[in-house]
Write an enzyme that holds these catalytic residues in place. Structure first.
Site, PDB file in Angstrom:
ATOM      1  N   ASP A 155       0.809  -1.214   0.000  1.00 12.06           N
ATOM      2  CA  ASP A 155       0.000   0.000   0.000  1.00 12.06           C
ATOM      3  C   ASP A 155       0.845   1.266   0.000  1.00 12.06           C
ATOM      4  OD1 ASP A 155      -2.466   1.345  -0.055  1.00 12.06           O
ATOM      5  OD2 ASP A 155      -3.326   0.049   1.479  1.00 12.06           O
ATOM      6  N   TRP A 199      -2.936   3.430  -6.141  1.00 11.42           N
ATOM      7  CA  TRP A 199      -4.138   4.230  -6.422  1.00 11.42           C
ATOM      8  C   TRP A 199      -4.078   5.010  -7.731  1.00 11.42           C
ATOM      9  CZ3 TRP A 199      -2.966   6.941  -1.233  1.00 11.42           C
ATOM     10  CH2 TRP A 199      -2.953   5.995  -0.207  1.00 11.42           C
ATOM     11  N   GLY A 200      -3.040   4.796  -8.556  1.00 11.20           N
ATOM     12  CA  GLY A 200      -3.018   5.358  -9.895  1.00 11.20           C
ATOM     13  C   GLY A 200      -2.666   6.822 -10.004  1.00 11.20           C
ATOM     14  N   ASP A 220     -10.250   3.735  -3.797  1.00 11.66           N
ATOM     15  CA  ASP A 220     -11.000   2.581  -3.323  1.00 11.66           C
ATOM     16  C   ASP A 220     -12.375   2.483  -3.978  1.00 11.66           C
ATOM     17  OD1 ASP A 220      -8.901   1.976  -1.693  1.00 11.66           O
ATOM     18  OD2 ASP A 220      -9.854   2.641   0.162  1.00 11.66           O
TER      19      ASP A 220
END
Length: 437
Positions: A155, A199-200, A220
């Site tokens: 993450d 998360w791009g 998300d």
């Protein structure tokens, strides 16, 4: 949000098209995760409310429900499995109450026929406040392997100050990628599957394949149609990023968590599967309904997701209600296609809030040959629906519903059809005259 792509985004899409030609060269071809990962992840259904018994119960249910046989091979823990502090020697340790013997747990899950995944973070802490792996990458990777894990979700929370990290996003993830590579070389065990949860935000679909096997392309997911539509819209512009050994990760599946109609759930799973996203179930399996289980076990669509010959995602060939290349997070592209080892797959996505008839000319798809008729297989009704010549019409597609088709060549189209070209205004006779319409 609706908008035509500005010129810099159009240039970016041209760059993505060029990169697609070299995807198989730059992807992390290290022997694992050639195809999208299928399995289970705890976060959607349980968040931090996890323990050893839950993991074993989930694995047992997956096997009894036939999900292992369908190809869902991974049982993955997400955040919150550890103690809040490392040991005096610097090691992460499992929560003493909830995971009293994590190695025995992974052994039992492996004995059922599954592989196992775990979670960490590239910063000081995980997103839930547990120890992250920054400056402990090799130590933690070794620990995870010693516990018996095969897969690492990584993450993007608690980033160190600039004067400590002195890295961009690429370097931030390369630290763990290097540790995993070193671990595989020294342990002689198969490399970890490495899933980047970035998360791009820094165009991870361009660089992620150098380090990982999948990479999150958005924030998300939520169990609402608006969330699904926005993710599909975003991914429609970066499908070139997916091929063997590297996959745009559209986030975990929200089937069975409330908030979606049955037709929306089918569209959700179909889009994720045909865009070759990892398929990680996030449902409480003890409460799963037969309808949702039927979606997850659609073997005809799973075969395309796991196609050993063609690794690329489907892509839009027409946006539909919007002009082509329009970004619309509420009404994404509707007409998609792509090659498979056994034909051309089509996805018709009704993004409208009411039923619709959906029509297309076959040769709008770049994978269809002119002058050929095609047999039509419906991948949801599991029926053969005759032969399509030049075009296809799907009637009464439910609101937010989907049609998935596999078209196979079935010989030349019948002679004598007028006009002589399916797209008549683009065709010309050999003497130079246009073919009439």
């Amino acid at each position: 949000m609706v908008g035509r792509l500005p010129s810099e985004h159009k240039m970016h899409l041209k760059l993505l098209g060029a990169l697609a030609l070299s995807t198989s060269v730059v992807a992390l071809n290290n022997g694992v995760a050639r195809l999208p990962v299928l399995g289970y992840n705890t976060w959607n259904a349980y968040q931090c409310n996890i323990d050893q018994d839950l993991m074993l119960t989930t694995a047992t249910l997956m096997k009894s429900l036939g999900l292992l046989d369908a190809g869902y091979h991974y049982v993955n823990i997400d955040d919150c499995y550890a103690e809040k502090n490392r040991t005096a020697s610097g090691d992460i340790i499992p929560d003493k109450i909830r995971f009293p013997n994590i190695t025995a747990m992974t052994d039992q899950i492996h004995a059922l026929g599954f592989k196992t995944g775990i979670y960490s973070d590239s910063g000081w802490f995980t997103c839930a406040g547990y120890p992250g792996s920054f400056q402990n990458e090799l130590r933690d990777a070794t620990t995870f392997q010693n516990w018996g894990f095969d897969y690492l979700k990584y993450d993007n929370c608690a980033i160190p100050y600039d004067d400590i990290i002195r890295q961009g996003m690429v370097g931030k993830y390369q630290r763990m990628a290097d540790a995993l590579e070193q671990l595989a070389a020294t342990s002689k065990k198969p490399p970890f599957i490495f899933s980047l949860c970035e998360w791009g935000w820094s165009q991870v679909w361009l660089w992620g394949k150098n380090f990982g096997h999948s990479w999150r392309v958005t924030g998300d997911i939520a169990p609402q149609w608006d969330s699904l539509a926005a993710i599909i819209n975003f991914n429609s512009f970066i499908t070139q990023g997916t091929d063997f050994y590297g996959h745009n990760d559209m986030d975990m599946l929200q089937l069975g968590n409330g908030g979606l109609t049955f037709d929306e759930a089918k569209s959700h799973w179909t889009a994720w599967a045909l865009m070759k996203s990892p398929l990680l179930i996030g449902t409480n399996l003890s409460a799963i309904t037969p309808d949702i289980l039927g979606i997850l076990k659609n073997t005809e669509i799973l075969a395309i997701n796991q196609d050993p010959v063609v690794g690329e995602s489907i892509s839009p060939f027409r946006w539909g209600i919007n002009p082509d290349w329009t970004s619309n997070s509420s009404f994404p592209a509707q007409y998609w296609s792509g090659p498979t080892q056994s034909g051309t797959v089509f996805m018709l996505l009704n993004t409208l809030n009411e039923p619709a008839t959906m029509f297309f000319n076959l040769t709008e798809s770049p994978w269809i040959r002119a002058g050929i008729q095609y047999s039509v297989r419906d991948l949801w009704t599991h029926t053969n629906n005759g032969t399509a010549v030049r075009n296809f019409t799907a009637t009464d597609v439910p609101a937010h519903g989907v049609v998935a088709l596999l078209l196979k060549e079935a010989g030349n189209e019948p002679s004598g059809i007028f006009p002589a070209c399916s797209v008549w205004f683009q065709c010309t006779d050999k003497n130079g005259t246009h073919v009439g319409g």
